[in-house]
Design a protein around this motif. Structure first.
Motif, PDB file in Angstrom:
ATOM      1  N   SER A   1       3.604  -2.530  15.304  1.00  0.00           N
ATOM      2  CA  SER A   1       2.371  -3.302  15.137  1.00  0.00           C
ATOM      3  C   SER A   1       2.645  -4.450  14.174  1.00  0.00           C
ATOM      4  CB  SER A   1       1.254  -2.419  14.576  1.00  0.00           C
ATOM      5  OG  SER A   1       1.562  -2.037  13.249  1.00  0.00           O
ATOM      6  N   THR A   2       1.767  -5.438  14.169  1.00  0.00           N
ATOM      7  CA  THR A   2       1.954  -6.540  13.226  1.00  0.00           C
ATOM      8  C   THR A   2       1.834  -6.043  11.785  1.00  0.00           C
ATOM      9  OG1 THR A   2      -0.380  -7.143  13.461  1.00  0.00           O
ATOM     10  CG2 THR A   2       1.199  -8.338  14.825  1.00  0.00           C
ATOM     11  N   ALA A   3       0.962  -5.056  11.552  1.00  0.00           N
ATOM     12  CA  ALA A   3       0.829  -4.506  10.196  1.00  0.00           C
ATOM     13  C   ALA A   3       2.130  -3.843   9.757  1.00  0.00           C
ATOM     14  CB  ALA A   3      -0.317  -3.501  10.141  1.00  0.00           C
ATOM     15  N   GLN A   4       2.788  -3.110  10.661  1.00  0.00           N
ATOM     16  CA  GLN A   4       4.046  -2.465  10.302  1.00  0.00           C
ATOM     17  C   GLN A   4       5.149  -3.499  10.090  1.00  0.00           C
ATOM     18  OE1 GLN A   4       5.903   0.158  13.192  1.00  0.00           O
ATOM     19  NE2 GLN A   4       7.053   1.224  11.588  1.00  0.00           N
ATOM     20  N   VAL A   5       5.210  -4.513  10.937  1.00  0.00           N
ATOM     21  CA  VAL A   5       6.215  -5.570  10.779  1.00  0.00           C
ATOM     22  C   VAL A   5       6.058  -6.227   9.410  1.00  0.00           C
ATOM     23  CG1 VAL A   5       6.932  -7.850  11.650  1.00  0.00           C
ATOM     24  CG2 VAL A   5       6.519  -5.963  13.253  1.00  0.00           C
ATOM     25  N   ASP A   6       4.835  -6.537   9.039  1.00  0.00           N
ATOM     26  CA  ASP A   6       4.564  -7.154   7.749  1.00  0.00           C
ATOM     27  C   ASP A   6       4.938  -6.215   6.595  1.00  0.00           C
ATOM     28  OD1 ASP A   6       3.570  -9.467   6.340  1.00  0.00           O
ATOM     29  OD2 ASP A   6       1.801  -8.270   5.832  1.00  0.00           O
ATOM     30  N   ALA A   7       4.637  -4.928   6.731  1.00  0.00           N
ATOM     31  CA  ALA A   7       4.965  -3.953   5.683  1.00  0.00           C
ATOM     32  C   ALA A   7       6.471  -3.802   5.529  1.00  0.00           C
ATOM     33  CB  ALA A   7       4.325  -2.604   6.000  1.00  0.00           C
ATOM     34  N   ILE A   8       7.205  -3.825   6.633  1.00  0.00           N
ATOM     35  CA  ILE A   8       8.664  -3.744   6.567  1.00  0.00           C
ATOM     36  C   ILE A   8       9.209  -4.953   5.808  1.00  0.00           C
ATOM     37  CG2 ILE A   8      10.799  -3.774   7.918  1.00  0.00           C
ATOM     38  CD1 ILE A   8       9.127  -2.329  10.177  1.00  0.00           C
ATOM     39  N   ALA A   9       8.716  -6.142   6.146  1.00  0.00           N
ATOM     40  CA  ALA A   9       9.175  -7.362   5.466  1.00  0.00           C
ATOM     41  C   ALA A   9       8.888  -7.289   3.973  1.00  0.00           C
ATOM     42  CB  ALA A   9       8.514  -8.588   6.078  1.00  0.00           C
ATOM     43  N   ASP A  10       7.693  -6.864   3.610  1.00  0.00           N
ATOM     44  CA  ASP A  10       7.354  -6.738   2.185  1.00  0.00           C
ATOM     45  C   ASP A  10       8.279  -5.760   1.476  1.00  0.00           C
ATOM     46  OD1 ASP A  10       5.286  -8.565   2.454  1.00  0.00           O
ATOM     47  OD2 ASP A  10       3.705  -7.038   2.555  1.00  0.00           O
ATOM     48  N   ALA A  11       8.599  -4.642   2.128  1.00  0.00           N
ATOM     49  CA  ALA A  11       9.481  -3.640   1.529  1.00  0.00           C
ATOM     50  C   ALA A  11      10.898  -4.183   1.343  1.00  0.00           C
ATOM     51  CB  ALA A  11       9.504  -2.367   2.383  1.00  0.00           C
ATOM     52  N   VAL A  12      11.379  -4.944   2.330  1.00  0.00           N
ATOM     53  CA  VAL A  12      12.718  -5.539   2.218  1.00  0.00           C
ATOM     54  C   VAL A  12      12.746  -6.525   1.056  1.00  0.00           C
ATOM     55  CG1 VAL A  12      14.364  -7.098   3.349  1.00  0.00           C
ATOM     56  CG2 VAL A  12      13.353  -5.187   4.640  1.00  0.00           C
ATOM     57  N   ILE A  13      11.736  -7.383   0.974  1.00  0.00           N
ATOM     58  CA  ILE A  13      11.687  -8.356  -0.125  1.00  0.00           C
ATOM     59  C   ILE A  13      11.666  -7.641  -1.468  1.00  0.00           C
ATOM     60  CG2 ILE A  13      10.224 -10.104  -1.225  1.00  0.00           C
ATOM     61  CD1 ILE A  13       9.404 -10.954   1.672  1.00  0.00           C
ATOM     62  N   GLU A  14      10.874  -6.597  -1.591  1.00  0.00           N
ATOM     63  CA  GLU A  14      10.784  -5.854  -2.848  1.00  0.00           C
ATOM     64  C   GLU A  14      12.118  -5.221  -3.227  1.00  0.00           C
ATOM     65  OE1 GLU A  14       8.482  -1.934  -4.498  1.00  0.00           O
ATOM     66  OE2 GLU A  14       7.334  -3.298  -3.216  1.00  0.00           O
ATOM     67  N   LYS A  15      12.798  -4.582  -2.261  1.00  0.00           N
ATOM     68  CA  LYS A  15      14.100  -3.954  -2.543  1.00  0.00           C
ATOM     69  C   LYS A  15      15.124  -4.998  -2.969  1.00  0.00           C
ATOM     70  CE  LYS A  15      14.187   0.532  -1.142  1.00  0.00           C
ATOM     71  NZ  LYS A  15      14.504   1.662  -1.960  1.00  0.00           N
TER      72      LYS A  15
END
Length: 116
Positions: free
Chosen positions: A45-59
């Motif tokens: 979903s777009t929400a999951q895609v966005d959450a994955i991107a946020d998690a990658v940026i944070e890591k």
């Protein structure tokens, strides 16, 4: 600063933490001067895609690395995060199937091996 393998490990872990599917690490450094690796991952979903991107940026920020460029977060269908030696592509599953980056880069790798 973290070495390339640590960066890839952090990126793939962030993707796994957000339940990304089809995580793939493609070594492309011999085929392009743009980057050393592509990391590809999919969300449902777009929400999951966005959450994955946020998690990658944070890591990556935890490692002291920020993306020099990011694109696609508004639509969250195909987000690209450029960390220099690693470019992360996070797709909505439909976009990943449609664009087929793995097929493109696999074809290029096969052609490189034929020339050897």
């Amino acid at each position: 600063m973290a070495n390339l393998q640590e960066q890839i490990q952090a990126i793939t872990q962030a993707c796994q933490d957000k339940k990304a599917s089809d995580i793939d690490v493609l070594p492309v450094g011999k085929m392009t001067s743009l980057t050393e690796y592509f990391v590809l991952a999919s969300g449902n979903s777009t929400a999951q895609v966005d959450a994955i991107a946020d998690a990658v940026i944070e890591k990556m920020e935890d490692l002291g690395i920020e993306p020099s460029h990011r694109q696609g977060q508004r639509e969250a269908r195909w987000i690209v995060l450029d960390f220099g030696d690693v470019i992360v592509h996070i797709f909505h599953r439909e976009e990943r199937d449609y664009y087929g980056l793995e097929r493109l880069w696999k074809k290029d790798r096969e052609e490189d091996h034929e020339e050897d």
